[in-house]
Design a protein around this motif. Structure first.
Motif, PDB file in Angstrom:
ATOM      1  N   SER A 276       0.820  -1.212   0.000  1.00 36.85           N
ATOM      2  CA  SER A 276       0.000   0.000   0.000  1.00 36.85           C
ATOM      3  C   SER A 276       0.852   1.260   0.000  1.00 36.85           C
ATOM      4  N   ASP A 277       0.370   2.258  -0.705  1.00 36.86           N
ATOM      5  CA  ASP A 277       0.946   3.600  -0.598  1.00 36.86           C
ATOM      6  C   ASP A 277       0.322   4.321   0.599  1.00 36.86           C
ATOM      7  N   ARG A 278      -0.997   4.180   0.726  1.00 39.04           N
ATOM      8  CA  ARG A 278      -1.696   4.777   1.866  1.00 39.04           C
ATOM      9  C   ARG A 278      -2.712   3.776   2.415  1.00 39.04           C
ATOM     10  N   ILE A 279      -3.003   3.917   3.710  1.00 42.09           N
ATOM     11  CA  ILE A 279      -3.932   2.999   4.384  1.00 42.09           C
ATOM     12  C   ILE A 279      -4.961   3.810   5.154  1.00 42.09           C
ATOM     13  N   ALA A 280      -6.235   3.404   5.031  1.00 37.17           N
ATOM     14  CA  ALA A 280      -7.311   3.986   5.843  1.00 37.17           C
ATOM     15  C   ALA A 280      -7.869   2.880   6.732  1.00 37.17           C
ATOM     16  N   VAL A 281      -7.993   3.163   8.011  1.00 43.74           N
ATOM     17  CA  VAL A 281      -8.514   2.196   8.980  1.00 43.74           C
ATOM     18  C   VAL A 281      -9.972   2.537   9.255  1.00 43.74           C
ATOM     19  N   ILE A 282     -10.844   1.559   9.087  1.00 45.64           N
ATOM     20  CA  ILE A 282     -12.288   1.796   9.226  1.00 45.64           C
ATOM     21  C   ILE A 282     -12.862   0.955  10.368  1.00 45.64           C
ATOM     22  N   HIS A 283     -13.754   1.570  11.148  1.00 44.27           N
ATOM     23  CA  HIS A 283     -14.392   0.894  12.285  1.00 44.27           C
ATOM     24  C   HIS A 283     -15.868   1.263  12.305  1.00 44.27           C
ATOM     25  N   LYS A 284     -16.723   0.250  12.205  1.00 42.25           N
ATOM     26  CA  LYS A 284     -18.181   0.433  12.246  1.00 42.25           C
ATOM     27  C   LYS A 284     -18.650   1.541  11.304  1.00 42.25           C
ATOM     28  N   GLY A 285     -18.166   1.465  10.054  1.00 44.69           N
ATOM     29  CA  GLY A 285     -18.653   2.377   9.031  1.00 44.69           C
ATOM     30  C   GLY A 285     -18.011   3.738   8.997  1.00 44.69           C
ATOM     31  N   GLN A 286     -17.035   4.006   9.891  1.00 47.43           N
ATOM     32  CA  GLN A 286     -16.352   5.298   9.901  1.00 47.43           C
ATOM     33  C   GLN A 286     -14.846   5.091   9.765  1.00 47.43           C
ATOM     34  N   ILE A 287     -14.201   5.924   8.951  1.00 47.45           N
ATOM     35  CA  ILE A 287     -12.741   5.890   8.886  1.00 47.45           C
ATOM     36  C   ILE A 287     -12.206   6.639  10.098  1.00 47.45           C
ATOM     37  N   VAL A 288     -11.355   5.972  10.897  1.00 51.91           N
ATOM     38  CA  VAL A 288     -10.859   6.581  12.131  1.00 51.91           C
ATOM     39  C   VAL A 288      -9.432   7.095  11.989  1.00 51.91           C
ATOM     40  N   GLU A 289      -8.692   6.571  10.983  1.00 54.29           N
ATOM     41  CA  GLU A 289      -7.319   7.054  10.779  1.00 54.29           C
ATOM     42  C   GLU A 289      -6.892   6.750   9.348  1.00 54.29           C
ATOM     43  N   MET A 290      -6.097   7.658   8.781  1.00 54.31           N
ATOM     44  CA  MET A 290      -5.601   7.473   7.418  1.00 54.31           C
ATOM     45  C   MET A 290      -4.235   8.115   7.299  1.00 54.31           C
ATOM     46  N   ALA A 291      -3.282   7.365   6.713  1.00 52.91           N
ATOM     47  CA  ALA A 291      -1.925   7.883   6.563  1.00 52.91           C
ATOM     48  C   ALA A 291      -1.178   7.045   5.541  1.00 52.91           C
ATOM     49  N   GLU A 292       0.014   7.518   5.170  1.00 51.73           N
ATOM     50  CA  GLU A 292       0.880   6.694   4.341  1.00 51.73           C
ATOM     51  C   GLU A 292       1.245   5.432   5.120  1.00 51.73           C
ATOM     52  N   SER A 293       1.524   4.365   4.392  1.00 51.19           N
ATOM     53  CA  SER A 293       1.702   3.050   5.000  1.00 51.19           C
ATOM     54  C   SER A 293       2.707   3.053   6.158  1.00 51.19           C
ATOM     55  N   GLU A 294       3.932   3.466   5.905  1.00 54.50           N
ATOM     56  CA  GLU A 294       4.960   3.435   6.952  1.00 54.50           C
ATOM     57  C   GLU A 294       4.666   4.442   8.050  1.00 54.50           C
ATOM     58  N   GLN A 295       4.049   5.548   7.683  1.00 58.92           N
ATOM     59  CA  GLN A 295       3.675   6.564   8.665  1.00 58.92           C
ATOM     60  C   GLN A 295       2.684   5.994   9.671  1.00 58.92           C
ATOM     61  N   LEU A 296       1.725   5.216   9.170  1.00 58.69           N
ATOM     62  CA  LEU A 296       0.709   4.620  10.039  1.00 58.69           C
ATOM     63  C   LEU A 296       1.324   3.600  10.990  1.00 58.69           C
ATOM     64  N   PHE A 297       2.260   2.805  10.471  1.00 57.38           N
ATOM     65  CA  PHE A 297       2.896   1.792  11.321  1.00 57.38           C
ATOM     66  C   PHE A 297       3.867   2.421  12.318  1.00 57.38           C
TER      67      PHE A 297
ATOM     68  N   PHE B 293      -4.347  11.734   8.857  1.00 57.51           N
ATOM     69  CA  PHE B 293      -5.650  12.173   9.353  1.00 57.51           C
ATOM     70  C   PHE B 293      -6.116  11.229  10.459  1.00 57.51           C
ATOM     71  N   VAL B 294      -6.862  11.775  11.419  1.00 58.91           N
ATOM     72  CA  VAL B 294      -7.400  10.935  12.499  1.00 58.91           C
ATOM     73  C   VAL B 294      -8.723  11.529  12.975  1.00 58.91           C
ATOM     74  N   LEU B 295      -9.600  10.670  13.464  1.00 57.23           N
ATOM     75  CA  LEU B 295     -10.905  11.077  13.986  1.00 57.23           C
ATOM     76  C   LEU B 295     -10.819  11.173  15.504  1.00 57.23           C
ATOM     77  N   GLY B 296     -11.232  12.305  16.065  1.00 65.60           N
ATOM     78  CA  GLY B 296     -11.174  12.426  17.515  1.00 65.60           C
ATOM     79  C   GLY B 296     -11.795  13.710  18.023  1.00 65.60           C
ATOM     80  N   SER B 297     -11.982  13.780  19.337  1.00 66.06           N
ATOM     81  CA  SER B 297     -12.467  15.002  19.980  1.00 66.06           C
ATOM     82  C   SER B 297     -11.312  15.997  20.063  1.00 66.06           C
ATOM     83  N   ARG B 298     -11.610  17.226  20.453  1.00 66.54           N
ATOM     84  CA  ARG B 298     -10.555  18.237  20.557  1.00 66.54           C
ATOM     85  C   ARG B 298      -9.469  17.804  21.532  1.00 66.54           C
ATOM     86  N   GLU B 299      -9.879  17.247  22.672  1.00 69.77           N
ATOM     87  CA  GLU B 299      -8.906  16.807  23.676  1.00 69.77           C
ATOM     88  C   GLU B 299      -8.026  15.682  23.115  1.00 69.77           C
ATOM     89  N   GLU B 300      -8.669  14.728  22.415  1.00 71.67           N
ATOM     90  CA  GLU B 300      -7.898  13.615  21.842  1.00 71.67           C
ATOM     91  C   GLU B 300      -6.924  14.108  20.779  1.00 71.67           C
TER      92      GLU B 300
END
Length: 311
Positions: free
Chosen positions: A221-242, A295-302
């Protein structure tokens, strides 16, 4: 400055709902991502997370309930013209998860591979069809004489190659690979992955690779998006994500990857994801870019906490 990359597919606020009224089930909720021409973009998540539903929505098998899908700048979701529908049928192809279930057991390989050629306005002659089938089979490492056989005469890896040949014969620009190796033996998986990489290099193909195993997609992969219960929670380049996984669900998936060293595998700590760790009671989580392309999904505090981890 580097030139901006060409966006082949643009998914905007995509939602897919099954059922109606009280029985409505939101399988995909407000998903956004772009796929650049020539790259391999992977969607990773558990079974039932909605990743296959997204792939089927792009290829127009599943109707969408919200948002839109743009391909080469044209909207391909909802009602479209017959000409655009023909274009999509030719340029976007899908390789399915189960090579046995996706092939017609009563049809010979010749018909299975060439069936898509009859969807256009001009039907190929018998000589053209046979030549194209022979080339498609050859391109995936199968002998042209296999065209006269039935699917049950082949191994799982060979059947998946037939499925890839069926996609290639249409000369597509974009292929959706829906867990194409999960039903195969471990020894065959590398062969199919290498074949997909080889075809991408030779033909300039773009892939949406759907999988549940992060260790498989890391190296393709060049980029990976992680999905949980219908929502993407994080997305980044492959090595960046790992290197710097931020969302707890991503960390949970990474902790489940088997290690080749038995001692290290025995001593590792599994991280179990608990959605209750998020405090989304008062404010909805937002989708934010914390570093270029990450990119990541989260509240302001997170999000503030995630930023401190990156510095």
């Amino acid at each position: 400055m580097a030139e901006p990359r060409e966006i082949l597919l643009d998914v905007k606020d995509l939602s897919v709902t099954f059922g109606t009224r009280k029985k409505a089930f939101p399988a995909v909720r407000n998903v956004n991502f772009q796929i650049y021409k020539g790259e391999t973009f992977s969607l990773v998540g558990e079974s039932g997370s909605g990743k296959t539903t997204i792939g089927r929505a792009i290829i127009r098998i599943n109707p969408i309930s919200g948002g839109e899908i743009l391909y080469k700048g044209e909207r391909i979701s909802g009602r479209i013209s017959r000409e655009l529908d023909r274009k999509i049928t030719k340029e976007i192809q899908m390789v399915f998860q189960d090579p046995m279930a996706s092939l017609n057991e009563r049809a010979k390989v010749d018909y299975i591979v060439s069936e898509g050629l009859y969807s256009g306005e001009r039907r190929p002659s018998r000589e053209e069809r046979e030549a194209k089938v022979a080339r498609a089979l050859s391109d995936v490492g199968l002998l042209p004489e296999f065209a006269s056989r039935f699917p049950h005469e082949f191994s799982g890896g060979q059947r998946q190659r037939i499925g890839i040949a069926r996609a290639l014969i249409m000369e597509p620009d974009f292929i959706i690979a829906d867990e194409p190796i999960s039903a195969l033996d471990v020894s065959i998986r590398a062969q199919v992955l290498n074949l997909l990489a080889k075809l991408q290099k030779e033909r300039g193909l773009t892939y949406l690779f759907v999988a549940h195993d992060l260790s498989v997609v890391r190296f393709i992969s060049d980029r990976i998006a992680v999905i949980h219960k219908g929502q993407i929670v994080e997305m980044a380049e492959s090595e960046q994500l790992f290197r710097t996984p931020l969302h707890p669900y991503t960390q949970s998936l990474l902790s489940a990857i088997p290690l080749p060293d038995p001692r290290a595998e025995k001593g590792k700590t599994l991280r179990v994801y608990d959605p209750a760790c998020h405090n989304y009671g008062e404010t909805k989580p937002v989708w934010a870019e914390l570093e270029p392309g990450h990119f990541v999904l989260g509240s302001r505090e997170e999000l503030e906490e995630y930023r401190t981890r990156l510095t």
